[in-house]
Design an enzyme around this catalytic site. Structure first.
Site, mmCIF file in Angstrom:
data_model
loop_
_atom_site.group_PDB
_atom_site.id
_atom_site.type_symbol
_atom_site.label_atom_id
_atom_site.label_comp_id
_atom_site.label_asym_id
_atom_site.label_seq_id
_atom_site.Cartn_x
_atom_site.Cartn_y
_atom_site.Cartn_z
ATOM 1 N N HIS A 77 -7.576 -5.152 -0.396
ATOM 2 C CA HIS A 77 -6.346 -4.374 -0.434
ATOM 3 C C HIS A 77 -5.199 -5.040 0.323
ATOM 4 O O HIS A 77 -4.100 -4.506 0.343
ATOM 5 C CB HIS A 77 -6.632 -2.992 0.185
ATOM 6 C CG HIS A 77 -5.576 -1.976 -0.070
ATOM 7 N ND1 HIS A 77 -5.180 -1.605 -1.350
ATOM 8 C CD2 HIS A 77 -4.822 -1.226 0.790
ATOM 9 C CE1 HIS A 77 -4.248 -0.678 -1.263
ATOM 10 N NE2 HIS A 77 -4.001 -0.437 0.016
ATOM 11 N N ASP A 102 -10.227 -4.169 -5.747
ATOM 12 C CA ASP A 102 -9.631 -3.482 -4.606
ATOM 13 C C ASP A 102 -10.306 -2.126 -4.460
ATOM 14 O O ASP A 102 -10.219 -1.286 -5.357
ATOM 15 C CB ASP A 102 -8.123 -3.315 -4.824
ATOM 16 C CG ASP A 102 -7.396 -2.707 -3.631
ATOM 17 O OD1 ASP A 102 -8.058 -2.134 -2.756
ATOM 18 O OD2 ASP A 102 -6.158 -2.809 -3.599
ATOM 19 N N SER A 114 0.827 -1.201 0.000
ATOM 20 C CA SER A 114 0.000 0.000 0.000
ATOM 21 C C SER A 114 0.863 1.254 0.000
ATOM 22 O O SER A 114 1.697 1.427 -0.883
ATOM 23 C CB SER A 114 -0.963 -0.055 1.191
ATOM 24 O OG SER A 114 -1.932 0.945 1.114
#
Length: 283
Positions: free
Chosen positions: A262, A234, A112
């Site tokens: 995610h 996502d 991320s």
């Protein structure tokens, strides 16, 4: 591991010594003679969220785990709102850690927001990195002309306002959405618990640094081999973002996992391990 002192600039502009291993709760495991993987966790998490992939990777690689300053079991007294108001400080922390452990030919796996932290670090000291694995990356969360990040400005403003007014409520609501696995509610609960263990004051600053960031211009400067790994669905980083990152980083490749959410290191750990291993073996 050596125990050396590195230095950072504090909020008064003074150079102060830092025990990097203590500050970032560094854990080294796996094969001492294997290629080195540095696993960097995302917002609201800590190194524990690598728990399903780290042991398998450690069978073949040297695995370095750490907590970003302010997260997990890091030294939270080392955190300041001024220093960590942007992703640049987190990238400098990564480089300090690499210098402290004398890590070279490192493959940084960033999840991320840490994917962009990894990009920033690799652009500053490319000779230190053998490659980057960008897991569920997003260089910009806000939509822009010709670019879909997945969020409008109103979306981001609402997200940040909710997080700042009632962090625990935000965590309980958003974690299952971020995880994206309603058929496996235990994973959403795990992410909720991770968020709830984060100091709300630190989370607010990191959230702004994350969701208001724009690192699109940094992608073209990446010179190390790069693998982009995203999920087929996502809510935080839609598939268009993965393709955009792939197209902007010269020579990079994209692997889209047949999973949702995610955090594929939790929802599809075997696939994540396989993608990292194949990429690293080919370097």
């Amino acid at each position: 591991m050596r125990s050396a002192r590195r230095h950072v600039i504090d909020t008064d502009g003074r150079m102060v010594p830092v025990d990097v291993q203590r500050r970032n709760n560094v854990v080294v495991t796996g094969r001492a003679d294997g290629p080195t993987l540095l696993l960097a966790h995302g917002f609201g998490c800590d190194q524990h969220l690598w728990r399903l992939v780290a042991p398998r990777l450690a069978e073949r690689f040297r695995v370095v785990l750490f907590d970003h300053t302010g997260a997990g079991k890091s030294d939270r007294s080392a955190w300041s709102a001024q220093r960590y108001a942007s992703l640049d400080a987190y990238a400098e922390d990564v480089l300090l850690l690499c210098r402290e452990l004398d890590l070279r030919e490192v493959v940084l796996v960033g999840h991320s927001v840490s994917s962009m932290i990894g990009v920033l670090a690799a652009n500053r000291e490319p000779d230190r990195f053998a490659g980057l694995v960008l897991l569920a990356p997003s260089p910009r969360y806000l939509d822009d002309d010709g670019y879909r990040g997945g969020f409008s400005r109103d979306d981001i403003d609402e997200l940040l306002a909710s997080l700042e007014s009632n962090y625990l409520g935000w965590a309980a609501t958003m974690a299952p959405v971020i995880m994206g696995t309603p058929d496996r509610p235990e994973l959403g609960e795990e992410l909720t618990n991770s968020f709830c263990q984060t100091d709300p004051a630190i989370a607010r600053v990191f959230a702004r640094a994350t969701f208001l960031s724009d690192n699109r211009a940094d992608l073209a400067a990446v010179t190390v081999p790069t693998l982009v790994v995203d999920s087929a669905q996502d809510a935080i980083a839609p598939p268009e973002v993965g393709r955009y990152v792939r197209d902007q980083i010269p020579g990079s490749t994209l692997v889209t996992l047949d999973t949702t959410g995610h955090c594929p290191q939790l929802s599809a750990p075997e696939a994540v391990v396989d993608a990292i291993s194949v990429f690293t073996d080919a370097l």
